[in-house]
Design an enzyme around this catalytic site. Sequence first.
Site, PDB file in Angstrom:
ATOM      1  N   HIS A  55      25.228  56.099  64.826  1.00 19.11           N
ATOM      2  CA  HIS A  55      24.782  55.707  63.360  1.00 19.11           C
ATOM      3  C   HIS A  55      26.072  55.394  62.495  1.00 19.11           C
ATOM      4  CE1 HIS A  55      20.491  57.267  63.553  1.00 19.11           C
ATOM      5  NE2 HIS A  55      20.522  56.629  64.675  1.00 19.11           N
ATOM      6  N   GLU A  57      27.333  56.786  59.741  1.00 20.09           N
ATOM      7  CA  GLU A  57      27.954  58.248  59.699  1.00 20.09           C
ATOM      8  C   GLU A  57      28.946  58.835  60.823  1.00 20.09           C
ATOM      9  OE1 GLU A  57      23.873  58.791  57.820  1.00 20.09           O
ATOM     10  OE2 GLU A  57      24.712  57.397  59.332  1.00 20.09           O
ATOM     11  N   CYS A  93      22.512  62.939  61.962  1.00 21.02           N
ATOM     12  CA  CYS A  93      23.526  62.945  61.290  1.00 21.02           C
ATOM     13  C   CYS A  93      23.727  63.950  60.010  1.00 21.02           C
ATOM     14  CB  CYS A  93      23.626  61.236  60.447  1.00 21.02           C
ATOM     15  SG  CYS A  93      23.649  60.149  61.583  1.00 21.02           S
ATOM     16  N   LEU A 218      10.352  29.510  71.247  1.00 21.35           N
ATOM     17  CA  LEU A 218      10.427  30.445  70.191  1.00 21.35           C
ATOM     18  C   LEU A 218      11.694  31.281  70.258  1.00 21.35           C
ATOM     19  CD1 LEU A 218       6.601  31.221  69.644  1.00 21.35           C
ATOM     20  CD2 LEU A 218       7.989  29.373  68.462  1.00 21.35           C
ATOM     21  N   GLU A 279       5.067  30.945  62.292  1.00 23.50           N
ATOM     22  CA  GLU A 279       5.692  29.661  62.307  1.00 23.50           C
ATOM     23  C   GLU A 279       4.657  28.719  62.182  1.00 23.50           C
ATOM     24  OE1 GLU A 279       9.189  27.864  63.803  1.00 23.50           O
ATOM     25  OE2 GLU A 279      10.144  29.983  64.083  1.00 23.50           O
ATOM     26  N   GLY A 281       0.098  27.853  63.596  1.00 28.26           N
ATOM     27  CA  GLY A 281      -0.136  26.526  62.918  1.00 28.26           C
ATOM     28  C   GLY A 281      -0.818  26.842  61.497  1.00 28.26           C
TER      29      GLY A 281
END
Length: 335
Positions: A55, A57, A93, A218, A279, A281
């Site tokens: 992460h 941090e 963290c 796609l 996207e 139809g």
Amino acid sequence: MSHEKYMRRCLQLARLGEYYVAPNPMVGAVLVRRDADGSERVVAEGWHRQYGGPHAEVDCLRAAEQRGVMSYEGCTLYVSLEPCSHYGKTPPCAQLLIDKKIPRVVAGCSDPNAKVSGRGVSMLQAAGIEVVIGVLEAECRELNKRFICLHEKHRPYVTLKWAQTADGFIDYNRQLAEDSKPLVISNAVTKQLVHQMRAENMAIMVGSRTALLDNPRLLTTRWSGRNPVRVLPDRHHVVPRSYRIFSDDSETIVYENDTDWQYILGDLAKRGIHSVMVEGGRQWLETILQSDIWDEIHVEVAPVTIGDGVPAPKVGMAYSKEATTGNHRLYVVTR
């Protein structure tokens, strides 16, 4: 200290992981030391680089220690999202910051994940660490709007996208794929922008009719980033498994028995998918618009006319953004 100044840098750093950290949030961190004379200097920076990796941090403190930092006395750690408090792909963290004896933490916004929300801050405060939260909160939430949508609304962030002619059509009237090629509306630049949007979202969806007529892959080929998961509602089992939407380039999720929009969103959320770009139809776009469960609409209008064809969906709302690329106009609606 100028909290906003350092938080803006956190946001810049966070975006470096934009196409690689999903379903995790984008997070940046900056470690600042205030010296005895009151002057401030950036000691180290870090960001979440890829899903499953350290992460922000951790990345930041590692950078500090590689530069020879032995003590964090007088330091403030700026981070764009509340430090996590649970074991996931990586240890918490918040506990790391406690172990390193970081005296002060400034976070941009709370983590909406139920495993974290507020617990990271509570852990730090219980350990005697000074915590400031809510610096540039709106900007920090906007950065991770997809992640936040998943954890607050328990569904993916929904983006609708289509291109249309100046006279309001998205395609010719076609019945079979071999009848004619699809209407090409986008230019080279706007095609690239579409692929950028694909990289920003974890999933992409088209209806079965679009899959049959266009036989699309796609994928994200015109922009850096991962290919989205492909989503196909196919209640009548009409799309052959030999079609390109089922290629090995990416995962494909098919909904055959239940193609209700809310069900699909709920199932995608259970799979940890925080965003879906639709996207086409026209039928699916209209269905989603009528359901009123969506977050953004992107419309490209090209300076061409065809006189007749498949009508574009009706938005019914004012556009919040407008831009041009060449002679194509781009419109965005956000909620």
